[in-house]
Design an enzyme around this catalytic site. Sequence first.
Site, mmCIF file in Angstrom:
data_model
loop_
_atom_site.group_PDB
_atom_site.id
_atom_site.type_symbol
_atom_site.label_atom_id
_atom_site.label_comp_id
_atom_site.label_asym_id
_atom_site.label_seq_id
_atom_site.Cartn_x
_atom_site.Cartn_y
_atom_site.Cartn_z
ATOM 1 N N HIS A 1 0.860 -1.203 0.000
ATOM 2 C CA HIS A 1 0.000 0.000 0.000
ATOM 3 C C HIS A 1 0.884 1.237 0.000
ATOM 4 O O HIS A 1 1.289 1.739 1.038
ATOM 5 C CB HIS A 1 -0.917 -0.006 1.229
ATOM 6 C CG HIS A 1 -2.050 0.971 1.125
ATOM 7 N ND1 HIS A 1 -3.368 0.586 1.084
ATOM 8 C CD2 HIS A 1 -2.070 2.325 1.039
ATOM 9 C CE1 HIS A 1 -4.140 1.644 0.993
ATOM 10 N NE2 HIS A 1 -3.370 2.723 0.959
ATOM 11 N N HIS B 1 1.317 4.852 -2.388
ATOM 12 C CA HIS B 1 0.775 5.682 -3.457
ATOM 13 C C HIS B 1 1.880 6.401 -4.223
ATOM 14 O O HIS B 1 2.728 7.071 -3.618
ATOM 15 C CB HIS B 1 -0.199 6.711 -2.885
ATOM 16 C CG HIS B 1 -1.478 6.127 -2.386
ATOM 17 N ND1 HIS B 1 -2.604 6.028 -3.167
ATOM 18 C CD2 HIS B 1 -1.824 5.602 -1.180
ATOM 19 C CE1 HIS B 1 -3.592 5.481 -2.468
ATOM 20 N NE2 HIS B 1 -3.141 5.208 -1.258
ATOM 21 N N ASP C 1 1.648 9.095 -6.084
ATOM 22 C CA ASP C 1 1.584 10.546 -5.906
ATOM 23 C C ASP C 1 1.810 10.965 -4.455
ATOM 24 O O ASP C 1 1.783 12.149 -4.139
ATOM 25 C CB ASP C 1 0.256 11.102 -6.425
ATOM 26 C CG ASP C 1 -0.958 10.398 -5.866
ATOM 27 O OD1 ASP C 1 -0.807 9.340 -5.237
ATOM 28 O OD2 ASP C 1 -2.091 10.887 -6.076
ATOM 29 N N HIS D 1 -9.802 0.562 -0.721
ATOM 30 C CA HIS D 1 -9.661 1.416 0.455
ATOM 31 C C HIS D 1 -10.953 1.323 1.278
ATOM 32 O O HIS D 1 -12.040 1.671 0.782
ATOM 33 C CB HIS D 1 -9.452 2.868 0.042
ATOM 34 C CG HIS D 1 -8.033 3.226 -0.273
ATOM 35 N ND1 HIS D 1 -7.410 2.830 -1.431
ATOM 36 C CD2 HIS D 1 -7.122 3.956 0.444
ATOM 37 C CE1 HIS D 1 -6.171 3.301 -1.434
ATOM 38 N NE2 HIS D 1 -5.966 3.981 -0.316
ATOM 39 N N GLU E 1 -10.947 3.198 6.803
ATOM 40 C CA GLU E 1 -10.012 4.268 7.143
ATOM 41 C C GLU E 1 -10.811 5.495 7.584
ATOM 42 O O GLU E 1 -10.808 5.859 8.754
ATOM 43 C CB GLU E 1 -9.113 4.606 5.946
ATOM 44 C CG GLU E 1 -8.096 5.703 6.234
ATOM 45 C CD GLU E 1 -7.357 6.171 4.998
ATOM 46 O OE1 GLU E 1 -6.291 6.785 5.154
ATOM 47 O OE2 GLU E 1 -7.845 5.951 3.870
ATOM 48 N N ASP F 1 1.892 3.947 2.967
ATOM 49 C CA ASP F 1 0.788 4.720 2.414
ATOM 50 C C ASP F 1 1.317 5.856 1.541
ATOM 51 O O ASP F 1 1.304 5.759 0.331
ATOM 52 C CB ASP F 1 -0.135 5.240 3.514
ATOM 53 C CG ASP F 1 -1.475 5.725 2.960
ATOM 54 O OD1 ASP F 1 -1.799 5.396 1.799
ATOM 55 O OD2 ASP F 1 -2.205 6.422 3.683
#
Length: 375
Positions: A26, A28, A30, A214, A217, A314
């Site tokens: 997990h 990202h 960006d 997702h 969360e 993350d």
Amino acid sequence: MTAVPDDEFVPGTRTTFASLPKVSLHDHLDGGLRPGSIIELADAIGFALPSTDEQELADWFEDSADSGSLPSYLATFDVTLGVMQTREGLVRVAREFVDDLVADGVIYGEVRWAPEQHLTRGLSLDEAVESVQEGIELAIDDARAAGRSIQVGQLVTAMRHADRGLEIAELAVRHRDRGVVGFDIAGAELGFPPRNQLAAFDYLAHQFFPVTVHAGEADGLESIKGALFDGRALRLGHGVRIAEDIDIDRQDDENTYVSLGRLAEWVKDREITLELSPSSNLQTGAIAAWGDEIVDHPFDLLYQLGFQVTVNPDNRLMSNTSISRELALLTDAFSYDLSDLEVFQLNAAAAAFLPVEDREDLADAISDGFEAAGA
């Protein structure tokens, strides 16, 4: 927050956290840019930044993300996305992203990102995916030239507030033999349940294409249910709020006695992987019900109960982190040892979107690396 130094040792060993073989599920694209690269890319396209000083910009990302609110956390991506709208920008960011994984000891990584957010300067969806794949392959070559190795797959993501889920699912499948290994939905979770993307999930199920969602969360148990039953998710992106379905009946000096609800029991018994991201979960308020420090994170409760926990960064830029740093924080909070850290990596290897033979080879590489570390 401070990144783990390359020479920080796992307690009781002569092994550094960074040298351990790791799996990143997990992470990202960006959310993993280098501040210096953001400044250079922004200058090339005339994109305004909060600061053009590298350290000030890094601090801005971390301070802005450390708000206790997922929407505020997500707002920092306006800057990173702004410099990822060209082929050159995507190739560079993807290459450096994977280079940084290699430096952190990652031997298998999945890079998740949303191609639909990278089209403002003329790229098509397919061109965006191809650009990221080009950067990934250049980084794999970088690793090989340095005597290292890494496998990397793309997780193509649809934004859950948009109406492009089926189109993005078709994009992912179109590139399944050219670097894409799975599908995800991300973005504002509350108010945008997985059921809104049901056409995409139906299509993916018919294509036998793996999905992570997702969930758990910024929203709770209903979101997790939707991920499992509408999304057919094989993994839960974060999923930390599954702990809301666990009641602590009583505690004594040595034991904690709990009762699991039907949803928590299902997730545990079916070994549905939790892609936990401790630092990020603190920043976004995902664990506010339990506290505001790493030691309050229900990670250890879930681990001790037998859930398939994994450790993930993350967004490395926003949390100023890495998998090594997350492992160090958890080790400090819960007194984990090398065998615990190995379990987390083996859990991740078992959940990787790879053929079973490749997962077995990955698990062997992890076990060999940890055996050498403990020698």
